[in-house]
Design a protein around this motif. Structure first.
Motif, PDB file in Angstrom:
ATOM      1  N   GLY A   1       0.797  -1.215   0.000  1.00 36.82           N
ATOM      2  CA  GLY A   1       0.000   0.000   0.000  1.00 36.82           C
ATOM      3  C   GLY A   1       0.830   1.265   0.000  1.00 36.82           C
ATOM      4  O   GLY A   1       0.339   2.346  -0.356  1.00 36.82           O
ATOM      5  N   ALA A   2       2.111   1.170   0.393  1.00 35.41           N
ATOM      6  CA  ALA A   2       2.989   2.344   0.434  1.00 35.41           C
ATOM      7  C   ALA A   2       3.657   2.625  -0.899  1.00 35.41           C
ATOM      8  O   ALA A   2       4.186   3.726  -1.107  1.00 35.41           O
ATOM      9  CB  ALA A   2       4.060   2.155   1.513  1.00 35.41           C
ATOM     10  N   VAL A   3       3.659   1.672  -1.818  1.00 37.18           N
ATOM     11  CA  VAL A   3       4.414   1.804  -3.065  1.00 37.18           C
ATOM     12  C   VAL A   3       3.975   3.013  -3.902  1.00 37.18           C
ATOM     13  O   VAL A   3       4.827   3.745  -4.425  1.00 37.18           O
ATOM     14  CB  VAL A   3       4.331   0.498  -3.875  1.00 37.18           C
TER      15      VAL A   3
ATOM     16  N   ILE B   1       5.706   6.035  -2.518  1.00 35.22           N
ATOM     17  CA  ILE B   1       7.144   6.013  -2.779  1.00 35.22           C
ATOM     18  C   ILE B   1       7.402   6.421  -4.223  1.00 35.22           C
ATOM     19  O   ILE B   1       8.383   7.117  -4.537  1.00 35.22           O
ATOM     20  CB  ILE B   1       7.725   4.616  -2.487  1.00 35.22           C
ATOM     21  N   ALA B   2       6.506   6.006  -5.122  1.00 40.09           N
ATOM     22  CA  ALA B   2       6.628   6.402  -6.531  1.00 40.09           C
ATOM     23  C   ALA B   2       6.494   7.911  -6.695  1.00 40.09           C
ATOM     24  O   ALA B   2       7.153   8.511  -7.564  1.00 40.09           O
ATOM     25  CB  ALA B   2       5.571   5.679  -7.367  1.00 40.09           C
ATOM     26  N   GLU B   3       5.664   8.562  -5.881  1.00 36.68           N
ATOM     27  CA  GLU B   3       5.550  10.024  -5.933  1.00 36.68           C
ATOM     28  C   GLU B   3       6.886  10.678  -5.589  1.00 36.68           C
ATOM     29  O   GLU B   3       7.306  11.652  -6.227  1.00 36.68           O
ATOM     30  CB  GLU B   3       4.461  10.509  -4.975  1.00 36.68           C
ATOM     31  N   LEU B   4       7.543  10.128  -4.555  1.00 30.56           N
ATOM     32  CA  LEU B   4       8.857  10.661  -4.198  1.00 30.56           C
ATOM     33  C   LEU B   4       9.857  10.448  -5.325  1.00 30.56           C
ATOM     34  O   LEU B   4      10.685  11.328  -5.620  1.00 30.56           O
ATOM     35  CB  LEU B   4       9.369   9.988  -2.921  1.00 30.56           C
ATOM     36  N   ALA B   5       9.792   9.280  -5.951  1.00 33.25           N
ATOM     37  CA  ALA B   5      10.724   8.984  -7.040  1.00 33.25           C
ATOM     38  C   ALA B   5      10.513   9.932  -8.217  1.00 33.25           C
ATOM     39  O   ALA B   5      11.484  10.377  -8.853  1.00 33.25           O
ATOM     40  CB  ALA B   5      10.553   7.536  -7.483  1.00 33.25           C
TER      41      ALA B   5
ATOM     42  N   LYS C   1      13.517   0.781  -8.543  1.00 31.45           N
ATOM     43  CA  LYS C   1      14.210   0.108  -9.642  1.00 31.45           C
ATOM     44  C   LYS C   1      14.729  -1.271  -9.247  1.00 31.45           C
ATOM     45  O   LYS C   1      14.773  -2.186 -10.067  1.00 31.45           O
ATOM     46  CB  LYS C   1      15.372   0.972 -10.127  1.00 31.45           C
ATOM     47  N   PHE C   2      15.112  -1.395  -7.976  1.00 35.22           N
ATOM     48  CA  PHE C   2      15.770  -2.644  -7.565  1.00 35.22           C
ATOM     49  C   PHE C   2      15.046  -3.323  -6.414  1.00 35.22           C
ATOM     50  O   PHE C   2      15.632  -4.136  -5.703  1.00 35.22           O
ATOM     51  CB  PHE C   2      17.222  -2.360  -7.172  1.00 35.22           C
ATOM     52  N   ALA C   3      13.780  -3.013  -6.237  1.00 39.62           N
ATOM     53  CA  ALA C   3      13.022  -3.562  -5.111  1.00 39.62           C
ATOM     54  C   ALA C   3      12.843  -5.056  -5.251  1.00 39.62           C
ATOM     55  O   ALA C   3      12.607  -5.576  -6.335  1.00 39.62           O
ATOM     56  CB  ALA C   3      11.661  -2.882  -5.018  1.00 39.62           C
ATOM     57  N   ASP C   4      12.963  -5.734  -4.122  1.00 40.26           N
ATOM     58  CA  ASP C   4      12.708  -7.174  -4.064  1.00 40.26           C
ATOM     59  C   ASP C   4      11.520  -7.406  -3.143  1.00 40.26           C
ATOM     60  O   ASP C   4      11.608  -8.074  -2.119  1.00 40.26           O
ATOM     61  CB  ASP C   4      13.941  -7.909  -3.547  1.00 40.26           C
TER      62      ASP C   4
ATOM     63  N   ALA D   1       0.646  -2.002  -6.757  1.00 46.79           N
ATOM     64  CA  ALA D   1       2.086  -1.956  -6.495  1.00 46.79           C
ATOM     65  C   ALA D   1       2.859  -2.727  -7.561  1.00 46.79           C
ATOM     66  O   ALA D   1       3.933  -2.285  -8.007  1.00 46.79           O
ATOM     67  CB  ALA D   1       2.380  -2.530  -5.115  1.00 46.79           C
ATOM     68  N   GLN D   2       2.334  -3.862  -7.974  1.00 48.41           N
ATOM     69  CA  GLN D   2       3.002  -4.660  -9.000  1.00 48.41           C
ATOM     70  C   GLN D   2       3.117  -3.899 -10.311  1.00 48.41           C
ATOM     71  O   GLN D   2       4.160  -3.929 -10.982  1.00 48.41           O
ATOM     72  CB  GLN D   2       2.231  -5.966  -9.214  1.00 48.41           C
ATOM     73  N   GLU D   3       2.053  -3.197 -10.679  1.00 52.60           N
ATOM     74  CA  GLU D   3       2.076  -2.417 -11.914  1.00 52.60           C
ATOM     75  C   GLU D   3       3.139  -1.319 -11.845  1.00 52.60           C
ATOM     76  O   GLU D   3       3.873  -1.079 -12.810  1.00 52.60           O
ATOM     77  CB  GLU D   3       0.698  -1.796 -12.155  1.00 52.60           C
ATOM     78  N   ILE D   4       3.232  -0.648 -10.698  1.00 49.37           N
ATOM     79  CA  ILE D   4       4.210   0.432 -10.547  1.00 49.37           C
ATOM     80  C   ILE D   4       5.636  -0.121 -10.572  1.00 49.37           C
ATOM     81  O   ILE D   4       6.515   0.403 -11.276  1.00 49.37           O
ATOM     82  CB  ILE D   4       3.955   1.194  -9.234  1.00 49.37           C
ATOM     83  N   LEU D   5       5.887  -1.197  -9.833  1.00 42.21           N
ATOM     84  CA  LEU D   5       7.230  -1.772  -9.778  1.00 42.21           C
ATOM     85  C   LEU D   5       7.656  -2.329 -11.126  1.00 42.21           C
ATOM     86  O   LEU D   5       8.823  -2.228 -11.514  1.00 42.21           O
ATOM     87  CB  LEU D   5       7.281  -2.873  -8.716  1.00 42.21           C
ATOM     88  N   THR D   6       6.703  -2.916 -11.843  1.00 36.22           N
ATOM     89  CA  THR D   6       7.028  -3.433 -13.173  1.00 36.22           C
ATOM     90  C   THR D   6       7.456  -2.309 -14.103  1.00 36.22           C
ATOM     91  O   THR D   6       8.430  -2.433 -14.859  1.00 36.22           O
ATOM     92  CB  THR D   6       5.814  -4.181 -13.753  1.00 36.22           C
ATOM     93  N   GLY D   7       6.734  -1.196 -14.044  1.00 33.30           N
ATOM     94  CA  GLY D   7       7.083  -0.058 -14.886  1.00 33.30           C
ATOM     95  C   GLY D   7       8.469   0.499 -14.580  1.00 33.30           C
ATOM     96  O   GLY D   7       9.243   0.815 -15.475  1.00 33.30           O
TER      97      GLY D   7
END
Length: 491
Positions: A437-439, A442-446, A458-461, A480-486
């Motif tokens: 739920g936090a992802v 975190i993407a806003e900060l990125a 970029k390197f999250a596990d 979160a999966q969609e954001i991390l995949t991108g």
């Protein structure tokens, strides 16, 4: 001392008519579905769907069989349904585990009250024992339910008896086939090739689903049919014998005197939170943490003392006025401590941001404050069934916590406060320990160029499923999966 009557003799089997047999068929099918969703998907969308269907199925059977629902039971069920649906939304496993217990309590108490099988008054704290008793009822009466189904098939016509015999034969054959088929596959290549032409399936999954699904199906059936047909247990007739009023008032008076001295000596410490002034010798962290944990412990003790004082004092009719006045003072102390601690926690959050613990403790403070207020009213309005309101408040707060998603709230507040300049820094390392739920935050900060946030994305596990299906899907982890995949593609 409570006096009990001998329980009424119960039948050796539970009646099973056409409606029960139809309900039992759907219960078994639903049990298989629920078992597969829970075992291989966890507390996610599949479990949410199974919970909603099982609640609705049992509710239909009880209502169609003559059981009455009240605004209170309807409210319990409605909040339970909201909590059940929330399992498909949040990815917070810790909160969902606790709310799973809330769900069990709300549903079972509602069904118990609908069927009129409660032993204790619905507005008393002991009504939770009725919820626990109803939960275990489905296991205790399985033998009686099974004998009732057998009796129904024997009493039916030729077609019914034949159907029952076929079902019994399948019940015997299926467990045997689970053992025989793997042995045949390993012993003969031709048979292995024949089985290989069939669609792939996981034998362990089938076996586990069949075993647990059969249990859950029988459980759903037994609980509802028992509530409908079993004779209610006579309620215990209690007297109001207890401690002499002088004894009770002495104990409460001594405790109240200690509270008065304590509050007087610490008045500046407690009131400081309302003015935003930090007492000398305290850091903001020490000030807020100490205040909250004192309040939590004292509030719990005070609530126990208040209910004990009123219910265990010797009386005729209402509790003595002096006892109620002392209990009211304890309630006022509890409310004051809750308010001052909340003010200090808000001061602390404004300086250091949110964490999971701070959010959950604020929720607990709200619950304790509401519960204390209800008990204070009950002291002078004995007809108020305070426990009904307490349970509804607990379920409502639980549903709010689940749907708001604690980790989402924490990340959203910290990121927005940092971007607005209210926080000097944001702990990205802490945010990465939260659930999915936090992802998004975190993407806003990125996107704003925060280096730690970019590296994490970029390197999250992060422990997310590689593939989603009906069983393990929930909204938070999917987003979160969609954001991390991108971000991983972009690296």
């Amino acid at each position: 001392m409570e006096q009990y009557t001998f329980p009424k003799p119960q039948p050796k089997w539970l009646p099973a008519g056409n409606k029960e047999l139809l309900f039992g068929l759907f219960a078994v099918l639903l049990g298989l579905f629920a078992a597969n969703m829970l075992l291989f998907g966890g507390l996610n969308l599949g479990f949410a769907m199974a919970s909603l269907l099982s609640i609705c199925l049992s509710f239909w059977y009880l209502r169609s069989s003559g059981c009455r629902s009240t605004p209170y039971t309807n409210s319990l069920l409605a909040l339970s349904l909201i909590i059940a649906a929330g399992f498909g939304w949040s990815d917070d496993d810790q909160v969902k585990l606790w709310l799973f217990l809330f769900l069990i309590a709300g549903v079972n108490l509602s069904f118990c009250l609908m069927a009129g099988k409660n032993v204790h008054a619905p507005g008393s704290a002991r009504s939770l024992l009725d919820a626990a008793g109803t939960f275990f009822l489905g296991v205790e009466r399985m033998g009686m339910a099974g004998r009732g189904v057998v009796m129904a098939f024997r009493a039916g016509g030729a077609v019914t008896q034949t159907s029952g015999a076929v079902l019994a034969g399948l019940g015997i054959a299926i467990p045997a086939l689970i053992l025989v088929i793997p042995l045949l596959i390993s012993s003969d290549a031709a048979f292995e090739g024949l089985v290989g032409l069939l669609p792939e399936f996981d034998l362990f999954e089938i076996c586990a689903t069949a075993v647990m699904g059969a249990f859950l199906g029988v459980y759903f059936y037994t609980r509802a049919v028992t509530l409908r047909h079993e004779e209610p247990t006579d309620r215990p007739q209690g007297t109001h014998k207890g401690f002499h009023p002088v004894t009770m008032n002495t104990a409460l008076g001594v405790i109240s005197a200690v509270y008065m001295a304590y509050l007087f000596s610490q008045l500046a410490y407690f009131v400081g939170g309302f003015s935003g002034i930090l007492p000398e010798g305290f850091t903001r962290a020490e000030y807020a943490r100490r205040g909250f944990f004192e309040m939590a412990c004292l509030a719990a003790i005070n609530l126990c003392l208040m209910t004990f004082g009123v219910t265990k004092v010797r009386r005729e009719g209402r509790a003595p006025g002096s006892t109620r006045a002392l209990c009211l003072f304890l309630g006022a102390v509890t409310e004051f401590l809750a308010a001052s601690s909340a003010a200090k926690m808000i001061l602390y959050i404004g300086s250091f941001g949110l964490t999971r613990l701070r959010v959950l403790t604020m929720v607990i403070m709200v619950f304790l404050g509401i519960t204390t207020a209800l008990i204070c009213v009950w002291l002078y309005v004995p007809k108020l069934q305070y426990m009904k309101s307490v349970l509804l408040v607990a379920l409502a707060l639980g549903a709010a916590v689940l749907w708001a998603d604690v980790d989402t709230v924490v990340a959203a507040y910290n990121v927005s406060a940092y971007q607005a300049g209210a926080l000097k820094s944001v702990d990205v390392e802490y945010l990465t320990t939260l659930s999915s739920g936090a992802v998004p935050y975190i993407a806003e900060l990125a996107e704003d160029g925060h280096r730690d946030a970019v590296c994490y994305l970029k390197f999250a596990d992060i422990a997310l499923p590689e593939t989603y299906d009906l069983r393990n899907w929930n909204w938070a982890s999917w987003v979160a999966q969609e954001i991390l995949t991108g971000w991983s593609i972009g690296k």
